[in-house]
Motif scaffolding. Structure first.
Motif, short mmCIF file in Angstrom:
data_model
loop_
_atom_site.label_atom_id
_atom_site.label_comp_id
_atom_site.label_asym_id
_atom_site.label_seq_id
_atom_site.Cartn_x
_atom_site.Cartn_y
_atom_site.Cartn_z
N ALA A 1 -13.35 -19.47 51.57
CA ALA A 1 -14.39 -20.49 51.46
C ALA A 1 -15.77 -19.85 51.29
O ALA A 1 -16.58 -20.31 50.46
CB ALA A 1 -14.38 -21.39 52.69
N HIS A 2 -16.05 -18.79 52.04
CA HIS A 2 -17.34 -18.12 51.92
C HIS A 2 -17.50 -17.44 50.57
O HIS A 2 -18.58 -17.47 49.96
CB HIS A 2 -17.52 -17.11 53.05
CG HIS A 2 -17.94 -17.71 54.35
ND1 HIS A 2 -17.06 -18.33 55.20
CD2 HIS A 2 -19.17 -17.81 54.94
CE1 HIS A 2 -17.71 -18.78 56.27
NE2 HIS A 2 -19.00 -18.48 56.13
N VAL A 3 -16.43 -16.81 50.09
CA VAL A 3 -16.50 -16.15 48.78
C VAL A 3 -16.79 -17.18 47.69
O VAL A 3 -17.64 -16.97 46.80
CB VAL A 3 -15.19 -15.40 48.48
CG1 VAL A 3 -15.12 -14.97 47.01
CG2 VAL A 3 -15.07 -14.18 49.38
N ASP A 4 -16.11 -18.32 47.72
CA ASP A 4 -16.34 -19.35 46.71
C ASP A 4 -17.72 -19.96 46.83
O ASP A 4 -18.34 -20.34 45.82
CB ASP A 4 -15.26 -20.43 46.81
CG ASP A 4 -14.02 -20.07 46.02
OD1 ASP A 4 -13.82 -18.87 45.76
OD2 ASP A 4 -13.25 -20.98 45.66
N LEU A 5 -18.22 -20.09 48.05
CA LEU A 5 -19.57 -20.60 48.22
C LEU A 5 -20.59 -19.67 47.56
O LEU A 5 -21.52 -20.14 46.87
CB LEU A 5 -19.89 -20.74 49.72
CG LEU A 5 -21.32 -21.18 50.07
CD1 LEU A 5 -21.61 -22.57 49.50
CD2 LEU A 5 -21.53 -21.15 51.58
N LEU A 6 -20.41 -18.37 47.73
CA LEU A 6 -21.32 -17.41 47.11
C LEU A 6 -21.17 -17.43 45.58
O LEU A 6 -22.17 -17.36 44.85
CB LEU A 6 -21.06 -16.01 47.65
CG LEU A 6 -21.39 -15.79 49.14
CD1 LEU A 6 -20.94 -14.40 49.58
CD2 LEU A 6 -22.88 -15.96 49.39
N ARG A 7 -19.93 -17.50 45.11
CA ARG A 7 -19.69 -17.45 43.66
C ARG A 7 -20.14 -18.71 42.94
O ARG A 7 -20.87 -18.65 41.95
CB ARG A 7 -18.20 -17.22 43.37
CG ARG A 7 -17.65 -15.89 43.79
CD ARG A 7 -16.14 -15.86 43.57
NE ARG A 7 -15.79 -15.95 42.16
CZ ARG A 7 -14.61 -16.37 41.71
NH1 ARG A 7 -13.67 -16.77 42.57
NH2 ARG A 7 -14.36 -16.41 40.43
N PHE A 8 -19.66 -19.86 43.42
CA PHE A 8 -19.85 -21.11 42.67
C PHE A 8 -20.98 -21.98 43.22
O PHE A 8 -21.52 -22.81 42.49
CB PHE A 8 -18.55 -21.91 42.69
CG PHE A 8 -17.36 -21.14 42.17
CD1 PHE A 8 -17.42 -20.47 40.97
CD2 PHE A 8 -16.17 -21.08 42.89
CE1 PHE A 8 -16.34 -19.76 40.47
CE2 PHE A 8 -15.08 -20.38 42.42
CZ PHE A 8 -15.17 -19.72 41.20
N GLY A 9 -21.31 -21.80 44.50
CA GLY A 9 -22.36 -22.63 45.08
C GLY A 9 -23.73 -22.00 44.96
O GLY A 9 -24.68 -22.62 44.46
#
Length: 428
Positions: free
Chosen positions: A189-197
């Motif tokens: 979740a944190h990785v996707d938040l950094l990548r896409f958010g």
């Protein structure tokens, strides 16, 4: 005198049932047949999924990869049904943690346990790499276009990323045996938040999810071993929670609807795994856990259980060679011209209909690959001297003077009998 031909199918069916009964009788009562059934369904799901969404288009003397999902986005639900890797990691985590606990109780060192696990996992890779090294060299020397060679080798070796991740998680089993699935889920979740958010972080950041994403179902398997997922309520929470989260991510956060990569799309849910792929895997794992009792009941039928045992005995061989079976069929049939569903652009329902007709051919070629290379997965099995069982029963039945029906009968019985012995001797 040989019996009349009309009796041969009946005798073969009788032999098949007898062989299945032997497999059933050889199965320890303590064995959870649902685990083997889930592993078989997961492997076959991946195989069928790849055969349905992978196309090799013949164009100007070259072969290039394409996908019907690129032209027919309404087929995205196909990826929901056949992208079953999360179930395989669930079963893998369950079996590995149970096997490691058993080895410790018997005083087996970690190194010996790991060599046994990875040996069965990685031996089939040697056969694949050997054949494709020779094949790629031959294709290059005969003037095959580099575009075609790159397409073929990439597809043939693409299953290896899965085995690498699975091998790493297997080696880490003692460390993650008691890890809560919420921890790797939080990492994803944190990785996707950094990548896409937030659109920050290095370009390689997403690849952290290659380990963390598949660690989620793997640690769910460990929780299954610990008895934390026995209730139907736990399975239902995983199913509904995962499905709801996936729908929300696809509908409101812009994640792709397809659970596999689609050529030309900026984001792939699988390469590396995204949060949507992981939550979808949670839903799949919940469904798998809910179906355990029904699978146990279904596997009490000898024929169904024998089929599952056969798949499990060569699970890695089937997984590694299924793309080669597709490519071998495609390349061989190209001599007859561009055939629909095989060499044409996958841009319409006609292609889908023709591709479904090609599936039995792919399965036949894969069966030949399994016959040729399954010994690499099973390894050599030494028998005690003087046991009288050094030769294969399948070989012994082909003696002069035997009738065709009798050869078929003993051949099927011998094959299924050896399958049961090998399967239950070598796998927990």
């Amino acid at each position: 005198m040989a019996e009349p031909a009309p009796h041969t199918p009946r005798r073969a069916l009788h032999a098949l049932r007898q062989g299945a009964d032997r497999v059933d009788a050889a199965t320890p009562a303590s064995r959870d047949r649902a685990v083997d059934a889930l592993r078989a369904f997961a492997i076959l799901g991946v195989v069928l999924g790849h055969w349905l969404v992978t196309a090799l288009v013949a164009d100007d003397g070259t072969l290039r990869a394409a996908s019907p999902l690129q032209h027919l986005p309404r087929l995205a639900p196909v990826s929901w049904a056949f992208q079953t890797l999360a179930v395989f990691f669930l079963v893998g985590g369950h079996v590995a943690t149970r096997s490691h606990a058993s080895a410790r109780a018997r005083g087996v060192p970690y190194g010996a346990w790991l060599r046994g696990r990875l040996g069965r996992l990685l031996r089939p890779v040697l056969a694949l790499l050997t054949l494709w090294t020779v094949a790629a060299t031959a294709l290059l020397l005969t003037g095959t276009p580099l575009v075609t060679l790159h397409t073929l080798v990439k597809l043939a070796l693409s299953p290896l990323w899965f085995l690498l991740v699975f091998a790493v998680l297997t080696a880490a089993t003692p460390l993650v045996a008691r890890l809560s699935p919420l921890w790797p889920l939080a990492v994803v979740a944190h990785v996707d938040l950094l990548r896409f958010g937030l659109h920050v972080g290095p370009s390689w950041l997403g690849w952290v999810n290659l380990a963390a994403g598949w660690l989620v179902p793997y640690t769910l398997g460990a929780a299954w071993t610990r008895g934390e997922l026995e209730s139907r309520r736990a399975a239902l929470v995983l199913l509904l929670g995962g499905a709801t989260a996936t729908a929300a991510l696809v509908l409101t956060a812009g994640y792709p609807a397809s659970m596999v990569g689609v050529p030309g799309h900026a984001v792939s849910n699988l390469n590396p795994p995204t949060l949507a792929a992981v939550t979808f895997g949670l839903a799949q794992c919940g469904l798998a856990l809910m179906l355990r009792e029904r699978l146990r009941a279904a596997m009490r039928r000898p024929l169904a259980w024998a089929a599952v045992a056969l798949v499990n005995l060569s699970a890695m061989t089937i997984f590694l060679w299924h793309q080669t079976a597709l490519m071998a069929t495609t390349a061989t049939a190209l001599a007859a011209g561009r055939l629909p569903g095989l060499h044409t652009v996958p841009d319409g329902p006609d292609w889908v209909a023709y591709r479904l007709l090609w599936l039995p051919v792919f399965a036949l070629v894969l069966a030949l690959c399994r016959t040729a290379f399954r010994s690499w997965e099973q390894g050599s099995r030494r028998r005690p001297a003087g046991s009288g069982r050094g030769r294969s029963r399948v070989v012994r039945v082909h003696r002069a003077g035997d009738g065709k029906a009798a050869r078929a009968t003993r051949g099927v019985q011998g094959l299924l009998g050896r399958t049961a012995e090998d399967h239950f001797r070598s796998r927990p």
